[in-house]
Motif scaffolding. Structure first.
Motif, PDB file in Angstrom:
ATOM      1  N   ARG A  44       0.821  -1.224   0.000  1.00 36.58           N
ATOM      2  CA  ARG A  44       0.000   0.000   0.000  1.00 36.58           C
ATOM      3  C   ARG A  44       0.847   1.263   0.000  1.00 36.58           C
ATOM      4  N   SER A  45       1.932   1.261   0.763  1.00 38.32           N
ATOM      5  CA  SER A  45       2.709   2.496   0.924  1.00 38.32           C
ATOM      6  C   SER A  45       3.589   2.821  -0.280  1.00 38.32           C
ATOM      7  N   VAL A  46       4.035   1.810  -0.997  1.00 37.26           N
ATOM      8  CA  VAL A  46       4.857   2.033  -2.184  1.00 37.26           C
ATOM      9  C   VAL A  46       3.909   1.986  -3.384  1.00 37.26           C
ATOM     10  N   SER A  47       3.154   3.054  -3.555  1.00 36.75           N
ATOM     11  CA  SER A  47       2.108   3.051  -4.583  1.00 36.75           C
ATOM     12  C   SER A  47       2.720   2.920  -5.977  1.00 36.75           C
ATOM     13  N   GLY A  48       2.085   2.061  -6.757  1.00 32.16           N
ATOM     14  CA  GLY A  48       2.525   1.849  -8.126  1.00 32.16           C
ATOM     15  C   GLY A  48       3.327   0.582  -8.345  1.00 32.16           C
ATOM     16  N   ILE A  49       3.807  -0.031  -7.281  1.00 30.62           N
ATOM     17  CA  ILE A  49       4.601  -1.261  -7.435  1.00 30.62           C
ATOM     18  C   ILE A  49       3.656  -2.461  -7.518  1.00 30.62           C
ATOM     19  N   SER A  50       3.998  -3.414  -8.366  1.00 29.51           N
ATOM     20  CA  SER A  50       3.184  -4.625  -8.469  1.00 29.51           C
ATOM     21  C   SER A  50       3.581  -5.592  -7.355  1.00 29.51           C
ATOM     22  N   PRO A  51       2.675  -6.478  -6.950  1.00 33.30           N
ATOM     23  CA  PRO A  51       3.018  -7.467  -5.925  1.00 33.30           C
ATOM     24  C   PRO A  51       4.232  -8.314  -6.309  1.00 33.30           C
ATOM     25  N   ARG A  52       4.317  -8.701  -7.572  1.00 32.23           N
ATOM     26  CA  ARG A  52       5.444  -9.519  -8.028  1.00 32.23           C
ATOM     27  C   ARG A  52       6.769  -8.777  -7.870  1.00 32.23           C
ATOM     28  N   LEU A  53       6.769  -7.495  -8.251  1.00 33.39           N
ATOM     29  CA  LEU A  53       7.990  -6.713  -8.175  1.00 33.39           C
ATOM     30  C   LEU A  53       8.369  -6.417  -6.721  1.00 33.39           C
ATOM     31  N   LEU A  54       7.376  -6.171  -5.868  1.00 32.10           N
ATOM     32  CA  LEU A  54       7.678  -5.960  -4.452  1.00 32.10           C
ATOM     33  C   LEU A  54       8.332  -7.205  -3.865  1.00 32.10           C
ATOM     34  N   THR A  55       7.796  -8.362  -4.168  1.00 31.75           N
ATOM     35  CA  THR A  55       8.374  -9.613  -3.682  1.00 31.75           C
ATOM     36  C   THR A  55       9.803  -9.774  -4.182  1.00 31.75           C
TER      37      THR A  55
END
Length: 108
Positions: A44-55
């Protein structure tokens, strides 16, 4: 800069840039400076990032020893991330980026 020292694999600037030069990495670390965060909080806090990329970025930071991950055996499982002592050294870089960023003109 013809007298510059070559920046080979042992160059500390290159090693740092290889890690923090990826998009989103500094924003993830910035959010973790305030303490532990669950995966969903980071998403939620890093708006714009996809779940895959965050992982992917979190795994890279964990492999580099900058972030630690704790998995709780709940249903569904929950995961918390926090900066390690090494990762907390990233704060100086982020502060310098904030000072520099504040001096830049606002985007139109």
């Amino acid at each position: 800069m013809s007298d510059a020292i070559p920046c080979d694999a042992s160059c500390p600037v290159r090693r740092a840039a290889n890690l923090v030069g990826h998009k989103w990495t500094t924003l993830i670390a910035r959010d973790l400076l305030s303490g532990k965060k669950r995966y969903s909080e980071l998403l939620r806090s890093v708006s714009g990032i996809s779940p895959r990329l965050l992982t992917e970025r979190l795994r890279e930071l964990e492999a580099a020893g900058l972030v630690s991950r704790t998995v709780f055996p709940t249903i569904p499982p929950s995961t918390e991330y926090e900066l390690t002592e090494l990762g907390k050294g990233f704060e100086q870089v982020i502060q310098a980026m904030a000072v520099f960023g504040a001096s830049l003109p606002d985007p139109d």
